[in-house]
Design a protein around this motif. Sequence first.
Motif, mmCIF file in Angstrom:
data_model
loop_
_atom_site.group_PDB
_atom_site.id
_atom_site.type_symbol
_atom_site.label_atom_id
_atom_site.label_comp_id
_atom_site.label_asym_id
_atom_site.label_seq_id
_atom_site.Cartn_x
_atom_site.Cartn_y
_atom_site.Cartn_z
ATOM 1 N N LEU A 192 0.856 -1.190 0.000
ATOM 2 C CA LEU A 192 0.000 0.000 0.000
ATOM 3 C C LEU A 192 0.892 1.240 0.000
ATOM 4 O O LEU A 192 1.886 1.304 0.721
ATOM 5 C CB LEU A 192 -0.889 0.012 1.257
ATOM 6 N N LYS A 193 0.535 2.230 -0.803
ATOM 7 C CA LYS A 193 1.277 3.494 -0.801
ATOM 8 C C LYS A 193 0.809 4.333 0.386
ATOM 9 O O LYS A 193 -0.357 4.265 0.781
ATOM 10 C CB LYS A 193 1.001 4.264 -2.094
ATOM 11 N N LEU A 194 1.726 5.143 0.919
ATOM 12 C CA LEU A 194 1.402 5.931 2.108
ATOM 13 C C LEU A 194 1.389 7.432 1.829
ATOM 14 O O LEU A 194 2.400 8.004 1.433
ATOM 15 C CB LEU A 194 2.431 5.680 3.215
ATOM 16 N N ALA A 195 0.230 8.049 2.054
ATOM 17 C CA ALA A 195 0.114 9.515 2.006
ATOM 18 C C ALA A 195 -0.210 9.968 3.423
ATOM 19 O O ALA A 195 -1.306 9.720 3.921
ATOM 20 C CB ALA A 195 -0.991 9.924 1.038
ATOM 21 N N LEU A 196 0.771 10.577 4.083
ATOM 22 C CA LEU A 196 0.578 10.931 5.490
ATOM 23 C C LEU A 196 0.484 12.432 5.696
ATOM 24 O O LEU A 196 1.316 13.184 5.172
ATOM 25 C CB LEU A 196 1.751 10.414 6.338
ATOM 26 N N HIS A 197 -0.508 12.872 6.476
ATOM 27 C CA HIS A 197 -0.514 14.253 6.956
ATOM 28 C C HIS A 197 0.695 14.383 7.872
ATOM 29 O O HIS A 197 0.843 13.598 8.820
ATOM 30 C CB HIS A 197 -1.789 14.554 7.741
ATOM 31 N N LEU A 198 1.544 15.348 7.583
ATOM 32 C CA LEU A 198 2.774 15.481 8.366
ATOM 33 C C LEU A 198 3.043 16.956 8.634
ATOM 34 O O LEU A 198 2.923 17.778 7.735
ATOM 35 C CB LEU A 198 3.930 14.863 7.570
ATOM 36 N N SER A 199 3.382 17.265 9.885
ATOM 37 C CA SER A 199 3.749 18.634 10.242
ATOM 38 C C SER A 199 2.682 19.645 9.817
ATOM 39 O O SER A 199 2.971 20.680 9.252
ATOM 40 C CB SER A 199 5.095 18.972 9.591
ATOM 41 N N GLU A 200 1.456 19.316 10.161
ATOM 42 C CA GLU A 200 0.320 20.175 9.796
ATOM 43 C C GLU A 200 0.156 21.303 10.815
ATOM 44 O O GLU A 200 -0.379 22.374 10.509
ATOM 45 C CB GLU A 200 -0.931 19.287 9.775
ATOM 46 N N VAL A 201 0.584 21.022 12.046
ATOM 47 C CA VAL A 201 0.598 22.034 13.115
ATOM 48 C C VAL A 201 2.019 22.087 13.672
ATOM 49 O O VAL A 201 2.794 21.150 13.464
ATOM 50 C CB VAL A 201 -0.431 21.695 14.233
ATOM 51 N N PRO A 202 2.378 23.179 14.386
ATOM 52 C CA PRO A 202 3.762 23.288 14.878
ATOM 53 C C PRO A 202 4.099 22.222 15.927
ATOM 54 O O PRO A 202 3.213 21.702 16.595
ATOM 55 C CB PRO A 202 3.793 24.684 15.519
ATOM 56 N N SER A 203 5.381 21.949 16.042
ATOM 57 C CA SER A 203 5.977 21.049 17.041
ATOM 58 C C SER A 203 5.235 19.741 17.287
ATOM 59 O O SER A 203 4.891 19.410 18.412
ATOM 60 C CB SER A 203 6.197 21.790 18.378
ATOM 61 N N GLN A 204 5.001 19.003 16.229
ATOM 62 C CA GLN A 204 4.390 17.677 16.395
ATOM 63 C C GLN A 204 5.412 16.643 16.859
ATOM 64 O O GLN A 204 5.065 15.633 17.431
ATOM 65 C CB GLN A 204 3.723 17.228 15.094
ATOM 66 N N LYS A 205 6.706 16.926 16.557
ATOM 67 C CA LYS A 205 7.812 16.084 17.020
ATOM 68 C C LYS A 205 7.721 14.610 16.606
ATOM 69 O O LYS A 205 8.188 13.732 17.308
ATOM 70 C CB LYS A 205 7.933 16.177 18.546
ATOM 71 N N GLU A 206 7.090 14.329 15.515
ATOM 72 C CA GLU A 206 7.021 12.954 15.035
ATOM 73 C C GLU A 206 7.583 12.850 13.617
ATOM 74 O O GLU A 206 7.809 11.760 13.111
ATOM 75 C CB GLU A 206 5.574 12.453 15.040
ATOM 76 N N GLU A 207 7.819 14.021 12.997
ATOM 77 C CA GLU A 207 8.180 14.059 11.578
ATOM 78 C C GLU A 207 9.436 13.261 11.290
ATOM 79 O O GLU A 207 9.488 12.446 10.374
ATOM 80 C CB GLU A 207 8.399 15.504 11.110
ATOM 81 N N SER A 208 10.457 13.514 12.117
ATOM 82 C CA SER A 208 11.759 12.947 11.861
ATOM 83 C C SER A 208 11.692 11.414 11.868
ATOM 84 O O SER A 208 12.192 10.751 10.964
ATOM 85 C CB SER A 208 12.717 13.457 12.937
ATOM 86 N N GLU A 209 11.021 10.894 12.886
ATOM 87 C CA GLU A 209 10.914 9.442 13.020
ATOM 88 C C GLU A 209 10.152 8.823 11.845
ATOM 89 O O GLU A 209 10.552 7.796 11.291
ATOM 90 C CB GLU A 209 10.183 9.140 14.324
ATOM 91 N N LEU A 210 9.046 9.444 11.460
ATOM 92 C CA LEU A 210 8.256 8.905 10.354
ATOM 93 C C LEU A 210 9.030 8.981 9.038
ATOM 94 O O LEU A 210 8.992 8.059 8.227
ATOM 95 C CB LEU A 210 6.922 9.653 10.225
ATOM 96 N N LEU A 211 9.762 10.078 8.863
ATOM 97 C CA LEU A 211 10.526 10.235 7.614
ATOM 98 C C LEU A 211 11.690 9.243 7.552
ATOM 99 O O LEU A 211 12.007 8.717 6.486
ATOM 100 C CB LEU A 211 11.068 11.658 7.493
#
Length: 342
Positions: A192-211
């Motif tokens: 399955l291809k993944l389209a993720l909402h990412l960094s939509e609001v400030p300081s979510q602090k999950e971007e790096s790990e997901l990327l």
Amino acid sequence: DLFYRQLPKVELHAHLNGSVSVATMENLISRKPHLNIQQSMTAIHKGQRRTLDECFQVFKVIHQLIDTEEDILMVAKAVIGEFAADGVKYLELRSTPRDEAHTGLTKRKYVETVIEAIRQCKQEDLDIEVRFLVAIDRRNGPEVAMETVKLAEDFMLSSDGVVVGLDLSGDPTVGHGRDLLPALQKAKNCGLKLALHLSEVPSQKEESELLLTLPPDRIGHGTFLHPEVGGSKSLVDKVRERNVPLELCLTSNVKGQTVASYDKHHFGYWYQLGHPCVLCTDDKGVFSTELSQEYQLAASTFGLSQEAVWALSQQAIGCSFAPDHLKEQLHQRWASLRPHIF
Ligand code: 5GP
């Protein structure tokens, strides 16, 4: 403007229930008067703003209006027809499967109904190719996410290629992406291809790990990735190294107040880097917009020539989750439409 409407377009970020037009909404409201819902509760009109939180309240109202198999079939067909009328030739629709105990709607039936709507549009010779991304609402946590992945996997194998991927959306202030990694990784492993909402609001602090661990195949919004808004060069570098396209929704971000004004939209930042950016509507019903309008808005705000706008719409083909033979067909279609537009 005729140029933008005639321009062949690819829509990659459209939530089904947020894309329902005023006309369809009025129909639903009149069929369910006992709910006491007014038009003004389901759409944000010109010049109006809401906080992102208020936007999520709007979806709750809309979900009350759309809660049977018949409703889903009706709105999905209408939404696909409206995108086709706006010159969209390839659409990836996304939606969160719902159980509605009081109407007997199940998540499986929900997905089947969207696929049926897509099939009926094809049978009616609508000039648009449609694919479906099954959405995970992050609010519902890791277990539901895993169930949703299994459902999406089943349909990927049985839907004749209609289900192509997974979306992660829902209130970005709830939960941490890390907890959803097992589900997302499983999805990726089964194709399955993944389209993720990412960094939509400030300081979510999950971007790096997901990327780093996935990475996603596309990023929704990515509003706060770059250093000028509190992100970082290292996040930008990760996105660029992995060449992950961004789905950018100007009206949605300005009306939802995560971006202060059109000229401050991060389209400007990423576009000048030459990074693949795809203009999208997000929720054309809720935010009262159309994809042709988003292209026009980007062009007037950032001074894009018609040539540049054309290149932008063509580049979106390559960012889609369409199989190679369909991408090839779409490129041919663009080539044959070009002389009629310039
Ligand atoms: P549905 O999945 O029911 O077809 O479409 C509405 C849902 O899409 C919302 O309940 C929400 O989960 C998701 N959604 C729509 N617009 C946005 C957005 O701008 N940001 C996020 N994070 N989720 C959204």
